[in-house]
Design a protein around this motif. Structure first.
Motif, PDB file in Angstrom:
ATOM      1  N   GLU A 222      -3.550  -5.788   7.106  1.00  0.00           N
ATOM      2  CA  GLU A 222      -3.420  -4.656   6.101  1.00  0.00           C
ATOM      3  C   GLU A 222      -3.331  -5.506   4.651  1.00  0.00           C
ATOM      4  O   GLU A 222      -3.727  -4.703   3.738  1.00  0.00           O
ATOM      5  N   ALA A 223      -2.674  -6.405   4.534  1.00  0.00           N
ATOM      6  CA  ALA A 223      -2.701  -7.287   3.354  1.00  0.00           C
ATOM      7  C   ALA A 223      -4.056  -7.670   2.842  1.00  0.00           C
ATOM      8  O   ALA A 223      -4.315  -7.438   1.472  1.00  0.00           O
ATOM      9  N   ALA A 226      -5.454  -4.443   1.220  1.00  0.00           N
ATOM     10  CA  ALA A 226      -4.853  -4.055   0.103  1.00  0.00           C
ATOM     11  C   ALA A 226      -5.321  -4.890  -1.108  1.00  0.00           C
ATOM     12  O   ALA A 226      -5.421  -4.467  -2.132  1.00  0.00           O
ATOM     13  N   ARG A 227      -5.219  -6.460  -0.936  1.00  0.00           N
ATOM     14  CA  ARG A 227      -5.613  -7.279  -1.979  1.00  0.00           C
ATOM     15  C   ARG A 227      -6.775  -7.274  -2.418  1.00  0.00           C
ATOM     16  O   ARG A 227      -7.212  -7.624  -3.526  1.00  0.00           O
ATOM     17  N   LYS A 229      -8.773  -4.717  -2.964  1.00  0.00           N
ATOM     18  CA  LYS A 229      -8.907  -3.863  -4.079  1.00  0.00           C
ATOM     19  C   LYS A 229      -8.778  -4.075  -5.324  1.00  0.00           C
ATOM     20  O   LYS A 229      -8.930  -3.322  -6.439  1.00  0.00           O
ATOM     21  N   ASP A 312       4.817  -6.783  -1.953  1.00  0.00           N
ATOM     22  CA  ASP A 312       4.015  -5.759  -2.586  1.00  0.00           C
ATOM     23  C   ASP A 312       3.763  -6.000  -3.906  1.00  0.00           C
ATOM     24  O   ASP A 312       4.605  -6.800  -4.622  1.00  0.00           O
ATOM     25  N   TYR A 317      -3.848  -1.582  -8.688  1.00  0.00           N
ATOM     26  CA  TYR A 317      -5.146  -1.857  -9.058  1.00  0.00           C
ATOM     27  C   TYR A 317      -5.912  -0.966  -9.698  1.00  0.00           C
ATOM     28  O   TYR A 317      -5.463   0.337  -9.797  1.00  0.00           O
ATOM     29  N   GLN A 320      -5.902   2.972  -9.287  1.00  0.00           N
ATOM     30  CA  GLN A 320      -4.723   3.628  -8.586  1.00  0.00           C
ATOM     31  C   GLN A 320      -3.590   3.971  -9.591  1.00  0.00           C
ATOM     32  O   GLN A 320      -3.364   3.264 -10.489  1.00  0.00           O
ATOM     33  N   ASN A 325       1.200   3.452  -6.078  1.00  0.00           N
ATOM     34  CA  ASN A 325       1.618   1.941  -5.915  1.00  0.00           C
ATOM     35  C   ASN A 325       3.074   1.883  -5.314  1.00  0.00           C
ATOM     36  O   ASN A 325       3.453   1.126  -4.499  1.00  0.00           O
ATOM     37  N   TYR A 329       4.332   1.554  -1.299  1.00  0.00           N
ATOM     38  CA  TYR A 329       3.964   0.304  -1.145  1.00  0.00           C
ATOM     39  C   TYR A 329       4.077  -0.482   0.305  1.00  0.00           C
ATOM     40  O   TYR A 329       3.375  -1.499   0.480  1.00  0.00           O
ATOM     41  N   GLN A 332       0.863  -1.719   1.913  1.00  0.00           N
ATOM     42  CA  GLN A 332       0.018  -2.842   1.420  1.00  0.00           C
ATOM     43  C   GLN A 332       0.165  -3.803   2.455  1.00  0.00           C
ATOM     44  O   GLN A 332      -0.741  -4.843   2.407  1.00  0.00           O
TER      45      GLN A 332
END
Length: 367
Positions: A222-223, A226-227, A229, A312, A317, A320, A325, A329, A332
């Motif tokens: 998941e991280a 998220a990163r 993006k 988080d 980004y 968003q 965000n 959270y 993320q």
């Protein structure tokens, strides 16, 4: 106090991760549950010397999962009930190598009260103790990413400011925040509270970074999503051990403009020496309580280290909204790796101190 800024994790909301955290902790294998070996017969490795139990390292967590990652890996434990601690976390747990873990409860008030209770407890001798504050935090994507673990040299309080609603600020001000008893957001305040900014022992922060900088950190699928993006580094890179500074305050926040104020405020209060990267709730309160104990010669402030891991991002980004965000959270995916990485990063430092206590007892050795 009104403020639309100051801090993010630790939050009670993070208790909602029991299954993912349990799975994550099961994968941590840096150390076994065995206690550390020691290389000396130092006189203060005893259980209850004169004045209380001697402690080599006191690990300070702020809520349950932050403490649990240590309890799951460094036992077996002896439980010591300490009057004045949080009713949710009334005990300090200590192992046979004089490494102890305590949990303060979240936010400034809980942190200050719990550390005062610890610092003035007659059950411990903390005069030679190293304190490792280890917790999760929001992170600036320009300085780190989800799971990154940051050793701080400066603790800055984001909550001790004046604030105007941004809709009512002067048109030529970049923000509605300004230092108390100043005339504009760029003026450094007089620091009348005496808790606005603290400089940690840079030698200890550098030693901790040197010991831990090459550890392999945990991550999550998941991280990674998220990163990805973010279109810039280090936000879109794997987590790493880094050095940058931390901002405390009880109000969670999210957004580009408040994030810019966090950067500027850190630079302003540290005279350009500090670099903001993590946002949390407790660290200035924790340090001030330790400072009070140090004034009574019960604690050595040169032995305080602060480690915060990004759970988080503190701002969105591109494309968003700040609200999305903040409100989402948890999606993320940084919570579980951040918890693990506190241990993976801080564990080697704890091990180094305990294994070579003969050198560390005298102060931070050269690295």
């Amino acid at each position: 106090m009104t403020k639309a800024a100051a801090s993010r994790p630790n939050s009670a909301a993070r208790i909602f991760y029991p299954r993912v955290l349990a799975a994550a902790l099961a994968s941590v294998s840096l150390f076994t549950a065995c206690a550390y070996a020691q290389d000396d017969n130092d006189h203060d490795s005893g259980r209850h010397g004169d004045g209380g139990r001697h402690v080599k390292v006191m690990i300070i967590s702020m809520f349950g999962p932050e403490g649990q990652v240590w309890l799951d890996n460094l036992g077996p434990w002896q439980t010591v009930k300490v009057p004045g601690l949080s009713p949710d976390y009334p005990n300090v747990n200590c192992n046979r190598d004089d490494v102890c873990v305590m949990t303060t409860g979240m936010g400034h008030a809980n942190a200050a009260a719990s550390i005062m209770a610890l610092g003035f407890s007659e059950q411990f001798d903390l005069r030679h103790t190293y304190f490792l504050v280890a917790g999760i935090a929001g992170i600036d994507p320009a300085r780190g990413t989800l799971g990154s673990a940051a050793w701080a040299k400066y603790l800055v309080d984001f909550g001790i400011q004046w604030e105007l609603d941004a809709r009512e600020k002067p048109a030529d001000w970049p923000t509605g925040f300004l230092g108390i008893n100043t005339k504009n957001p760029t003026e450094k305040p007089p620091l009348d509270y005496r808790t606005e900014v603290f400089a940690l022992n840079a030698s200890l922060a550098d030693a901790a970074y040197s010991i831990s900088r090459n550890v392999k950190l945990s991550d999550s699928d998941e991280a990674k999503v998220a990163r990805a993006k973010f279109n810039y580094a280090p936000a879109n890179q794997p987590p790493a051990v880094i050095q940058c500074d931390t901002l405390a305050g009880d109000t969670w926040w999210s957004g580009k403009f408040i994030g810019e104020r966090a950067r500027d405020w850190t630079r302003l209060l540290t005279d350009g020496k500090g670099v903001y990267c993590t946002t949390q709730q407790e660290d200035n309160a924790t340090y001030e309580a330790l400072k009070r104990a140090a004034s009574a010669k019960r604690v050595d402030l040169s032995r305080v280290a602060v480690l915060r891991a990004g759970s988080d991002f503190d701002r969105p980004y591109q494309g968003q909204t700040a609200a999305d965000n903040l409100l989402n959270y948890s999606a993320q995916g940084g919570f579980a790796p951040a918890i693990q990485n506190l241990y993976l990063t801080g564990g080697p430092v704890v091990k180094e101190i305990v294994t070579h206590w003969g050198a560390w007892r005298k102060g931070v050795p050269a690295h």
